[in-house]
Design a protein around this motif. Structure first.
Motif, PDB file in Angstrom:
ATOM      1  N   THR A  20      -9.729   5.552  -0.194  1.00 63.68           N
ATOM      2  CA  THR A  20      -9.729   5.605   1.433  1.00 63.68           C
ATOM      3  C   THR A  20      -8.478   5.997   1.794  1.00 63.68           C
ATOM      4  O   THR A  20      -7.221   5.679   1.321  1.00 63.68           O
ATOM      5  N   VAL A  21      -8.456   6.759   2.931  1.00 65.37           N
ATOM      6  CA  VAL A  21      -7.022   7.063   3.575  1.00 65.37           C
ATOM      7  C   VAL A  21      -6.542   5.821   4.217  1.00 65.37           C
ATOM      8  O   VAL A  21      -7.189   5.170   5.113  1.00 65.37           O
ATOM      9  N   ALA A  22      -5.079   5.681   4.246  1.00 67.96           N
ATOM     10  CA  ALA A  22      -4.632   4.536   4.845  1.00 67.96           C
ATOM     11  C   ALA A  22      -3.590   5.064   6.052  1.00 67.96           C
ATOM     12  O   ALA A  22      -2.791   5.991   5.555  1.00 67.96           O
ATOM     13  N   ILE A  23      -3.209   4.411   6.994  1.00 71.98           N
ATOM     14  CA  ILE A  23      -1.969   4.764   7.754  1.00 71.98           C
ATOM     15  C   ILE A  23      -1.027   3.719   7.570  1.00 71.98           C
ATOM     16  O   ILE A  23      -1.122   2.572   7.381  1.00 71.98           O
ATOM     17  N   PHE A 166      -9.064  12.996   8.292  1.00 73.29           N
ATOM     18  CA  PHE A 166      -9.139  11.551   8.783  1.00 73.29           C
ATOM     19  C   PHE A 166      -7.834  11.831   9.886  1.00 73.29           C
ATOM     20  O   PHE A 166      -8.169  11.019  11.037  1.00 73.29           O
ATOM     21  N   ILE A 167      -7.188  12.500   9.701  1.00 69.86           N
ATOM     22  CA  ILE A 167      -5.874  12.480  10.762  1.00 69.86           C
ATOM     23  C   ILE A 167      -6.298  13.051  12.073  1.00 69.86           C
ATOM     24  O   ILE A 167      -6.313  12.737  13.142  1.00 69.86           O
ATOM     25  N   GLU A 168      -7.076  14.038  11.839  1.00 64.34           N
ATOM     26  CA  GLU A 168      -7.779  15.042  12.969  1.00 64.34           C
ATOM     27  C   GLU A 168      -8.685  14.237  13.816  1.00 64.34           C
ATOM     28  O   GLU A 168      -8.874  14.339  14.987  1.00 64.34           O
ATOM     29  N   ALA A 169      -9.362  13.258  12.985  1.00 67.28           N
ATOM     30  CA  ALA A 169     -10.380  12.120  13.831  1.00 67.28           C
ATOM     31  C   ALA A 169      -9.552  11.163  14.689  1.00 67.28           C
ATOM     32  O   ALA A 169     -10.261  10.509  15.338  1.00 67.28           O
ATOM     33  N   ASN A 170      -8.285  11.026  13.962  1.00 72.33           N
ATOM     34  CA  ASN A 170      -7.364   9.745  14.791  1.00 72.33           C
ATOM     35  C   ASN A 170      -6.188  10.162  15.295  1.00 72.33           C
ATOM     36  O   ASN A 170      -5.700   9.277  15.847  1.00 72.33           O
ATOM     37  N   GLY A 171      -5.956  11.488  15.393  1.00 75.40           N
ATOM     38  CA  GLY A 171      -4.638  12.077  16.035  1.00 75.40           C
ATOM     39  C   GLY A 171      -4.360  13.480  15.634  1.00 75.40           C
ATOM     40  O   GLY A 171      -5.455  14.242  15.692  1.00 75.40           O
ATOM     41  N   THR A 172      -3.148  13.745  15.484  1.00 76.33           N
ATOM     42  CA  THR A 172      -2.771  15.153  15.086  1.00 76.33           C
ATOM     43  C   THR A 172      -1.890  15.001  13.856  1.00 76.33           C
ATOM     44  O   THR A 172      -1.030  14.165  13.827  1.00 76.33           O
ATOM     45  N   LEU A 173      -1.619  16.191  13.275  1.00 72.53           N
ATOM     46  CA  LEU A 173      -0.777  16.501  12.100  1.00 72.53           C
ATOM     47  C   LEU A 173       0.574  16.645  12.609  1.00 72.53           C
ATOM     48  O   LEU A 173       0.684  17.474  13.623  1.00 72.53           O
ATOM     49  N   VAL A 197      -0.490  11.624  -1.702  1.00 74.42           N
ATOM     50  CA  VAL A 197      -0.345  12.663  -0.775  1.00 74.42           C
ATOM     51  C   VAL A 197      -0.292  12.159   0.584  1.00 74.42           C
ATOM     52  O   VAL A 197      -1.339  11.514   1.087  1.00 74.42           O
ATOM     53  N   ARG A 198       0.774  12.466   1.396  1.00 73.71           N
ATOM     54  CA  ARG A 198       1.106  11.753   2.603  1.00 73.71           C
ATOM     55  C   ARG A 198       1.340  12.943   3.774  1.00 73.71           C
ATOM     56  O   ARG A 198       1.798  13.831   3.515  1.00 73.71           O
ATOM     57  N   GLN A 199       0.983  12.671   4.951  1.00 69.06           N
ATOM     58  CA  GLN A 199       0.951  13.545   5.818  1.00 69.06           C
ATOM     59  C   GLN A 199       1.516  12.711   7.217  1.00 69.06           C
ATOM     60  O   GLN A 199       0.730  11.940   7.587  1.00 69.06           O
ATOM     61  N   PRO A 200       2.568  13.050   7.831  1.00 67.02           N
ATOM     62  CA  PRO A 200       3.110  12.598   9.032  1.00 67.02           C
ATOM     63  C   PRO A 200       2.094  13.004  10.192  1.00 67.02           C
ATOM     64  O   PRO A 200       1.398  13.791  10.115  1.00 67.02           O
ATOM     65  N   MET A 201       1.814  12.006  11.074  1.00 67.26           N
ATOM     66  CA  MET A 201       0.927  12.087  12.029  1.00 67.26           C
ATOM     67  C   MET A 201       1.097  11.400  13.627  1.00 67.26           C
ATOM     68  O   MET A 201       2.108  10.665  13.497  1.00 67.26           O
ATOM     69  N   LYS A 202       0.531  11.689  14.671  1.00 70.29           N
ATOM     70  CA  LYS A 202       0.541  11.220  15.721  1.00 70.29           C
ATOM     71  C   LYS A 202      -0.846  10.656  16.099  1.00 70.29           C
ATOM     72  O   LYS A 202      -1.841  11.404  15.837  1.00 70.29           O
ATOM     73  N   THR A 203      -0.986   9.540  16.631  1.00 73.59           N
ATOM     74  CA  THR A 203      -2.240   8.881  17.038  1.00 73.59           C
ATOM     75  C   THR A 203      -2.555   9.203  18.632  1.00 73.59           C
ATOM     76  O   THR A 203      -1.418   9.554  19.443  1.00 73.59           O
ATOM     77  N   ARG A 204      -3.771   9.465  18.941  1.00 73.07           N
ATOM     78  CA  ARG A 204      -3.839   9.822  20.258  1.00 73.07           C
ATOM     79  C   ARG A 204      -3.595   8.575  21.428  1.00 73.07           C
ATOM     80  O   ARG A 204      -3.638   7.391  20.901  1.00 73.07           O
TER      81      ARG A 204
END
Length: 204
Positions: A20-23, A166-173, A197-204
């Motif tokens: 599972t992906v985690a924030i 996962f990121i696109e469903a919860n915010g943006t890369l 594998v890690r990717q910075p993101m912004k939540t909506r």
């Protein structure tokens, strides 16, 4: 002698699930860092960068262990930030156009003065072409999503796609693609390699 385990202290960042992906919220850490460009499989500059990072990291570790500070700690894994000026270079597998920052996180008691001193001492003992390009720098990644990939790097595609979905469903890369190499690929078989594998993101 005091012993510390940085991966255990920051278990939420260095022991993710493969399912599972985690924030996570990644605070500021100090790193030895070096920049470059080219295919990591064939680039001599990449090989020199990794060799210099580990040589310096281990030299710092043993210097601290023998000093009045007398702390023993495990050297942290190699990490890489990856990007390209033209993002299609990734999908087209044009690895010669890949840009990277390779880095190894350092404990809080390592400072720039000690790093500079150790680089000078190490230059006298070993021929490390990339050593002069290493910098000591704080890096704060902030909010990220991450997942563990188990297997060779060539099979990361589905893992990266799952992370991005996962990121696109919860915010943006945002930011750069980030990988943390938990396995020693010289000893472990490719099907057992573990890579965060890690990717910075912004939540909506």
């Amino acid at each position: 002698m005091e012993k510390i385990d940085l991966k255990k202290e920051h278990e939420n960042l260095y022991k993710p699930s493969a399912k599972t992906v985690a924030i996570v919220d990644v605070p500021s850490f100090n790193y030895l860092m070096i920049d470059g460009q080219g295919d990591p499989n064939t680039s001599e500059s990449y090989r020199h960068a990794v060799e210099a990072l580990f040589s310096l990291s281990y030299t710092l570790k043993f210097a601290i262990k023998k000093s009045s500070t007398a702390i023993d700690y495990g050297v942290m894994p190699l990490e890489g930030l990856w990007w390209a000026d033209d993002l299609s270079a990734f999908t087209a597998d044009q690895k010669n156009l890949w840009k990277w920052t390779m880095m190894i996180m350092q404990p809080h008691f390592i400072d720039k003065a000690l790093v500079d001193k150790t680089i000078i001492e190490l230059q006298k003992k070993k021929e490390l072409p990339a050593l002069k390009h290493i910098r000591f720098e704080a890096f704060k990644e902030g909010l990220c999503a991450q997942i563990l990939h188990v297997g060779p790097f060539s099979e990361e595609g589905p893992t990266v796609e799952k992370l991005h979905q996962f990121i696109e469903a919860n915010g943006t890369l945002t930011g750069k693609h980030h990988e943390i190499y938990l396995s020693d690929i010289r000893r472990a078989s490719p099907e057992k390699w573990k890579t965060i594998v890690r990717q910075p993101m912004k939540t909506r």
